[in-house]
Design an enzyme around this catalytic site. Structure first.
Site, PDB file in Angstrom:
ATOM      1  N   ASP A  25      54.991  -3.526 118.961  1.00 11.01           N
ATOM      2  CA  ASP A  25      54.212  -2.489 119.610  1.00 11.01           C
ATOM      3  C   ASP A  25      54.056  -2.892 121.081  1.00 11.01           C
ATOM      4  O   ASP A  25      54.300  -4.047 121.447  1.00 11.01           O
ATOM      5  CB  ASP A  25      52.846  -2.365 118.931  1.00 11.01           C
ATOM      6  CG  ASP A  25      51.974  -1.319 119.576  1.00 11.01           C
ATOM      7  OD1 ASP A  25      52.484  -0.233 119.886  1.00 11.01           O
ATOM      8  OD2 ASP A  25      50.778  -1.600 119.788  1.00 11.01           O
ATOM      9  N   ASP A  27      51.394  -1.337 123.928  1.00 12.41           N
ATOM     10  CA  ASP A  27      50.035  -1.419 124.462  1.00 12.41           C
ATOM     11  C   ASP A  27      49.161  -2.234 123.511  1.00 12.41           C
ATOM     12  O   ASP A  27      49.033  -1.921 122.338  1.00 12.41           O
ATOM     13  CB  ASP A  27      49.458  -0.013 124.634  1.00 12.41           C
ATOM     14  CG  ASP A  27      48.324   0.022 125.643  1.00 12.41           C
ATOM     15  OD1 ASP A  27      47.875  -1.046 126.078  1.00 12.41           O
ATOM     16  OD2 ASP A  27      47.892   1.126 126.017  1.00 12.41           O
TER      17      ASP A  27
END
Length: 362
Positions: A25, A27
């Site tokens: 991922d 952020d």
């Protein structure tokens, strides 16, 4: 009780030896806002140097892949464009294979989302006039809907308004038109205390107006996995998803049948996990949201590698700080919202996640 383990210098070699592909991922794992999380760029380079294949998977729909590449580069990450799968990219991939070539798509979203969808050869319908009107009759008289539109994509749209809602609702009144959403996050992360509504709030208004359930393209949907596994010849048994959210990243990993590692540098806390573990006794379904491993941050993986003598760690990462084997993790406060009291959704026959309720992820 379900157990999940911390990655330390004692088990990091065993962990790395069992992994070929690392899904990351962005952020909360690689960056926060416009700043790289310290040590994360160097850790990604170490993983790549060890022969691991990184793939970057984000629900962020605002930027095109071209723009995301610029952000990766600016923050010090070495990536290839075909390693990036944003929810905007997934929208383009879906429409490329499901929308008739003579049809266009109405997009509620950013210019970056428009650009990304068009990069897949899909025509995006232009917006109509945004002149101010003061009554419904004037609005409906000026509103025109192109019959060639065969899909609506809903994403974060800072310029969302009633005109767009009216247009989307009437396009979707035709059941054969596709209703797609990039992700259902109700809020965007904020460092300054503001509540920043995300596209989940917009989606709810469209759902209410149309009485239709959308096809969710981003995590925790498996749609991205189908493309990633084929593109990189992924072996699920030798793949790990590293993310900061139980409700998107960890659930996505579970749905794909791969291992999951939570970093505590973003949305979900250590206390969130322990709470879910306790709830497995009464809510067996909660196990889907429990990771196999956890780390304080992605850079802790590099620190463990350095302490174990696996590789030489870049000087930017201080391997003698924040010892993973000795630290005490503070248990942050846990949200009072209990997602296990309701079924968050089901998968349809095509493997797409049909959400029945929005779960807060920030």
């Amino acid at each position: 009780m379900h157990q999940f383990q911390q990655i330390t210098e004692a088990n990091v070699k065993e962990f790395l030896d069992s992994v070929d592909t690392v899904l990351l991922d962005c952020d909360g794992v690689l960056w926060r806002g416009e700043d790289a999380i310290p040590g994360s760029p160097e850790t990604v380079r170490l993983l790549r140097a060890m022969g691991k294949q990184p793939v970057f998977l984000t629900n962020y729909s605002i930027l095109s892949r071209k723009d995301l590449m610029e952000k990766f580069t600016h923050l010090g990450y070495d990536v290839n464009e075909d390693e990036i799968y944003s929810s905007a990219t997934l929208a383009g991939l879906y429409l490329q294979t499901h929308l008739n070539q003579d049809k266009t798509v109405f997009v509620l979203g950013s210019q970056g989302l428009h650009d990304e969808i068009e990069s897949f050869g899909v025509n995006v319908a232009p917006l109509d006039s945004e002149d101010h009107v003061f009554d419904i009759q004037s609005l409906t008289e000026t509103l025109k809907i192109d019959p060639k539109i065969g899909a609506v994509v809903v994403a974060f749209d800072i310029n969302f308004n009633y005109r767009k809602l009216l247009r989307a609702a009437n396009i979707l009144s035709k059941k054969e038109n596709h209703f797609l959403v990039t992700n259902e996050d109700p809020r965007l992360p904020s460092n300054d205390g503001w509540i920043v509504p995300d596209c989940g709030c917009i989606i709810e208004s469209v759902k209410t107006a149309t009485k239709r359930s959308p096809t969710v393209l981003g995590k925790p949907n498996k749609f991205a996995w189908d493309f990633i596994s084929k593109r990189f010849h992924v072996d699920p048994a030798r793949t790990v998803m590293i993310g900061d959210s139980l409700n998107t990243d960890i659930l996505f990993g579970y749905n794909c049948g791969i291992r999951r590692a939570l970093v505590l540098s973003g949305i979900s806390s250590f206390a969130d996990v322990t709470k879910r573990i306790e709830e497995v006794k009464d809510h067996p379904n909660a196990e889907k949201w429990i990771p196999n491993y956890y780390l304080n941050s992605l850079s802790c993986l590099a620190k463990c590698m350095g302490r174990a003598g696996i590789c030489e760690v870049p000087t930017e990462i201080e391997i003698d700080s924040d010892s993973e084997s000795e630290e005490t993790i503070e248990e942050d406060s846990v949200s009072t919202d209990d997602p296990w009291e309701r079924q968050p959704g089901t998968f349809d026959q095509n493997g797409f996640f049909q959400r029945s309720a929005i779960i807060t992820t920030v």
